[in-house]
Scaffold this active site. Structure first.
Site, mmCIF file in Angstrom:
data_model
loop_
_atom_site.group_PDB
_atom_site.id
_atom_site.type_symbol
_atom_site.label_atom_id
_atom_site.label_comp_id
_atom_site.label_asym_id
_atom_site.label_seq_id
_atom_site.Cartn_x
_atom_site.Cartn_y
_atom_site.Cartn_z
ATOM 1 N N PHE A 3 0.652 -0.712 0.190
ATOM 2 C CA PHE A 3 0.113 0.165 -0.040
ATOM 3 C C PHE A 3 0.822 1.180 -0.168
ATOM 4 C CE2 PHE A 3 -2.201 -3.430 1.766
ATOM 5 C CZ PHE A 3 -3.602 -2.809 1.863
ATOM 6 N N ASP A 4 0.750 2.383 -1.308
ATOM 7 C CA ASP A 4 0.747 3.646 -0.635
ATOM 8 C C ASP A 4 0.148 4.333 0.624
ATOM 9 O OD1 ASP A 4 2.330 5.874 -1.545
ATOM 10 O OD2 ASP A 4 0.745 6.195 -3.027
ATOM 11 N N LYS A 5 0.611 4.112 1.131
ATOM 12 C CA LYS A 5 0.143 5.458 2.395
ATOM 13 C C LYS A 5 -0.854 6.800 2.015
ATOM 14 C CE LYS A 5 0.031 7.896 5.571
ATOM 15 N NZ LYS A 5 0.203 9.329 6.035
ATOM 16 N N THR A 26 -4.400 6.264 1.025
ATOM 17 C CA THR A 26 -4.985 5.177 0.566
ATOM 18 C C THR A 26 -5.555 4.580 2.133
ATOM 19 O OG1 THR A 26 -3.303 4.627 -1.182
ATOM 20 C CG2 THR A 26 -4.591 2.927 -0.833
ATOM 21 N N ASP A 50 1.991 7.125 -8.580
ATOM 22 C CA ASP A 50 2.551 5.602 -8.475
ATOM 23 C C ASP A 50 2.410 4.928 -9.935
ATOM 24 O OD1 ASP A 50 0.378 5.519 -5.381
ATOM 25 O OD2 ASP A 50 0.111 4.899 -6.649
#
Lengths: 634, 79
Positions: free
Chosen positions: A312-314, A317, A519
């Protein structure tokens, strides 16, 4: 060609006629005892029923394809020659009737996607120069046209509201059925329904360029994008069908048993095998599409089902993505004045922390805009020093305080450490040489995340990772709160790609979940790239799975759906192969002949379609998936 | 000029129809790319307008015995 089209159009009538003739034939044999009547009616039935099958066989042969229809046609002609009229009649009837049922049931599996495409209106009410409206075909609407949409109608274009207000249901685009208030200048999307109100919309995107049209195109392509298994089956069946033909010839040459040879032709039809895998995927993709989950084809489905690591991309998200002031520690008698000064200083900055602070001050109705700033310097990585309302104000981090000789007391240091440990970014404020306030600014963790992540583990996720550009303290705090296994903080986009590659080297199947914009390198590198909460072009292009709404419910559903769809595909392949094996064993043991063989075949085709149809109802109903969503996709 | 053509057909039910339509359409002069979408029952093709027309492709498919319900064309800028 006229004749052929006539036959195609009346396939159902031909099937029915064949059935009537077969019944009549058996009646004349058993009720009237007339063998000639029996043979003649069944012969007529065979001839009528074989015509559409023969036409298909012939057309396929013209483009050098040996089709199932060809096998059946040869078998029927063979049966006819040796006078087995009942066998030929029943085989052709079953083949046609099976085709009819196949069509009916197949359309059920396609229904979810069809209902999606039908949400787009075909005409639009375009406002003319003289103020009247005219109904125009959707293809003739141009960008810049003003269209009128009334309550209950669906919006025909992507655009901006120029007049009126109302509520729209954007479930066609987000999968989330919720009324959203729309006013002048708000964006609206094609395919969404005006549930209440009266809107004049200036078209910004029309036809195939609208978000909705892109979604439809993506889903339509996805259903036909085959998984490796399907491609293998396709290749297999192009050889398999001719191989059956050769096998039949070999059988005849060795056994000199003509009936056995033509029976082999019927039994060898690869029916359920050809339809089994695609039908599962279509049903699975359709299930997702209804819920705003776009899975790009059988391949993506297959790979997604094997994923064991979620990265996960914080930013945005796991968190709500809106930084806000979450704590204020005061060391002054007039906190409001300090906050007003701080806010004024932060108007100089467009840093997210700064914006959070001005928003906070505005929220508390502090008057700061009128305060005069006479001097200011910004030091990168430290903060801002300014003279506001004749006071020397410092707003920044500890380095800035140290550089300006501001001393912090022990309780103040303790306060700062405490805030940092909860994942907040800390902003220190000093006025005229005295530390007056410590502000904690943090991003709110989505409340449902922890629960959804544990559901994800239940479905099959082994390892949950967070890769973030944020500072380590924040990252660790968030990870701990939601239950993430591995955290790497303070990363640049290219570092994230390196980590993804490393995980893959370690033998993991990686899904990268991000917003699909910042991303894209990681999304492209990961085995499965999942874009969450955005239906932008970039997201749709680079990712394998698009979740139209930013909801973890949708993520869990998509993962479970992929696993179920792949399992369903495997079941269908086992059924299909099992049926062929059963038929040949039956043939060897002597209890299967042409008609019964055809019956089992057609039945197996229906079984695999019905099995795939179970996927349509997988998971929660579409309108419940959206409930956990925090905000609709922008 | 290149044109992008989308033909909506009646429901396709046999995967072998796909192969037939694919090769029949691809075999026409002036057809640059063809893609048959089985589940959506659509044919997408890019054609050279000087050599063939969308109507011609529709006719080819009709002749194979499949109803063409809707024809859509869109000009494409030459790459």
């Amino acid at each position: 060609m006229k004749f052929q089209q006539y036959i195609e159009k009346h396939a159902n009538q031909i099937t029915l006629l064949t059935a009537i003739l077969i019944v009549a034939g058996y009646l004349s044999k058993y009720a009237l005892g007339s063998m000639p009547g029996y043979n003649v009616t069944l012969a007529i039935a065979s001839v009528i029923a074989v015509i559409p099958i023969f036409i298909h066989a012939f057309q396929a042969l013209k483009v050098k394809v040996i089709s199932i229809e060809l096998l059946v046609t040869i078998a029927v002609i063979g049966a006819f020659i040796i006078g087995e009229y009942n066998e030929s009649a029943i085989v052709t009837f079953l083949f046609l009737f099976g085709g009819y049922l196949e069509k009916r049931t197949l359309s059920k599996t396609r229904e979810s996607i069809k209902s999606l495409t039908e949400m787009a209106p075909t005409t639009a009410l375009v406002v003319q120069d003289d103020g009247t409206t005219e109904e125009v075909d959707i293809d003739d609407v141009d960008e810049g046209d003003i269209v009128l949409v009334k309550t209950g109608a669906s919006i025909p274009v992507d655009g901006k509201i120029v007049e009126g207000q109302g509520y729209t249901d954007e479930s066609a685009v987000t999968g989330e059925s919720k009324e959203i208030a729309k006013n002048v200048n708000d964006e609206v999307f094609s395919g969404t329904i005006v549930s209440d109100g009266f809107l004049k919309i200036e078209a910004t995107k029309v036809g195939d360029d609208t978000t909705f049209a892109k979604i439809v195109e993506l889903v339509e392509d996805a259903q036909d994008t085959k998984s490796h298994a399907e491609k293998f089956i396709d290749r297999f069946s192009t050889y398999y069908t001719p191989a059956v033909l050769i096998l039949a010839i070999v059988v005849y040459l060795f056994s000199q048993d003509f009936k056995l040879a033509i029976t082999v032709l019927v039994l060898g039809c690869p029916g359920a095998l050809v339809i089994g895998a695609p039908v599962s995927n279509v049903a699975g993709i359709g299930n997702g599409a209804k819920r705003g989950i776009l899975i790009k084809g059988g391949d993506a489905m297959d790979t997604f089902s094997k994923v064991d690591t979620f990265v996960f991309d914080k930013t945005g998200t796991l968190t709500k993505g809106n930084t806000a002031v979450s704590a204020v520690k005061s060391y002054t008698d007039d906190l409001n004045q300090t906050l007003a000064l701080t806010a004024k200083v932060e108007t100089l900055s467009d840093h997210p922390l700064g914006r959070a602070i001005t928003a906070y001050a505005g929220h508390h109705q502090l008057e700061f805009n009128a305060l005069p700033i006479t001097d200011n310097t910004t030091t990168k990585g430290q903060g801002i020093a300014a003279v506001v309302d004749t006071k020397n104000v410092l707003v920044g981090n500890q380095k800035l305080m140290d550089a300006n000789g501001i001393a912090m007391t022990e309780p103040q240091v303790a306060d700062m450490k405490e805030l940092q440990s909860t994942g907040s970014s800390v902003v220190l404020v000093a006025v005229d040489g005295q530390l007056q306030a410590i502000l904690g600014v943090s991003d709110t963790i989505r409340p449902e995340i922890a629960e959804k992540l544990s559901e994800l583990r239940k479905v099959g996720a082994k390892h949950l990772v967070m890769l973030t550009g944020d500072n380590a303290a924040t990252a660790n705090y968030v990870a701990q709160q939601v239950g993430i296994d591995e955290v790497h903080a303070e990363l640049m986009p290219e570092d994230k790609v390196k980590f993804v590659k490393q995980f893959q080297k370690d033998g993991r199947r990686v899904a990268f979940v991000g917003d699909g914009i910042n991303d894209s390198p990681s999304i492209a590198t990961a085995d499965i790239g999942i874009a969450m909460g955005s239906g932008t072009d970039v997201a749709i292009e680079t990712s394998d799975v698009v979740l139209m709404q930013s909801s973890f419910d949708a993520l869990v559903h998509a993962y479970g759906l992929a696993k179920n769809t792949v399992r369903n595909t495997k079941e269908n392949i086992v059924i299909a192969v099992g049926v062929v094996a059963f038929l040949f064993i039956g043939l060897l043991l002597g209890f299967i002949y042409m008609a019964s063989g055809m019956f089992v075949h057609e039945a197996s085709i229906l079984v695999v379609i019905f099995n795939a149809m179970r996927l349509i109802g997988y998971g929660k109903p579409a309108d419940q998936i959206g409930e956990m969503a925090i905000e609709p996709a922008k | 000029m290149t044109q992008k053509v989308t033909l909506q057909l009646e429901d396709l039910t046999c995967p072998s129809c796909m192969t037939k339509i694919q090769s029949a359409v691809a075999g026409q002069a002036g057809v640059e790319t063809t893609k048959v979408l089985f589940n959506a029952s659509k044919v997408k093709a890019t054609i050279d307008e000087d050599q063939t027309t969308a109507e011609n492709l529709a006719k080819v498919i009709q002749d194979l015995g499949y109803d063409v319900l809707k024809v859509k064309t869109k000009e494409v800028e030459p790459a």
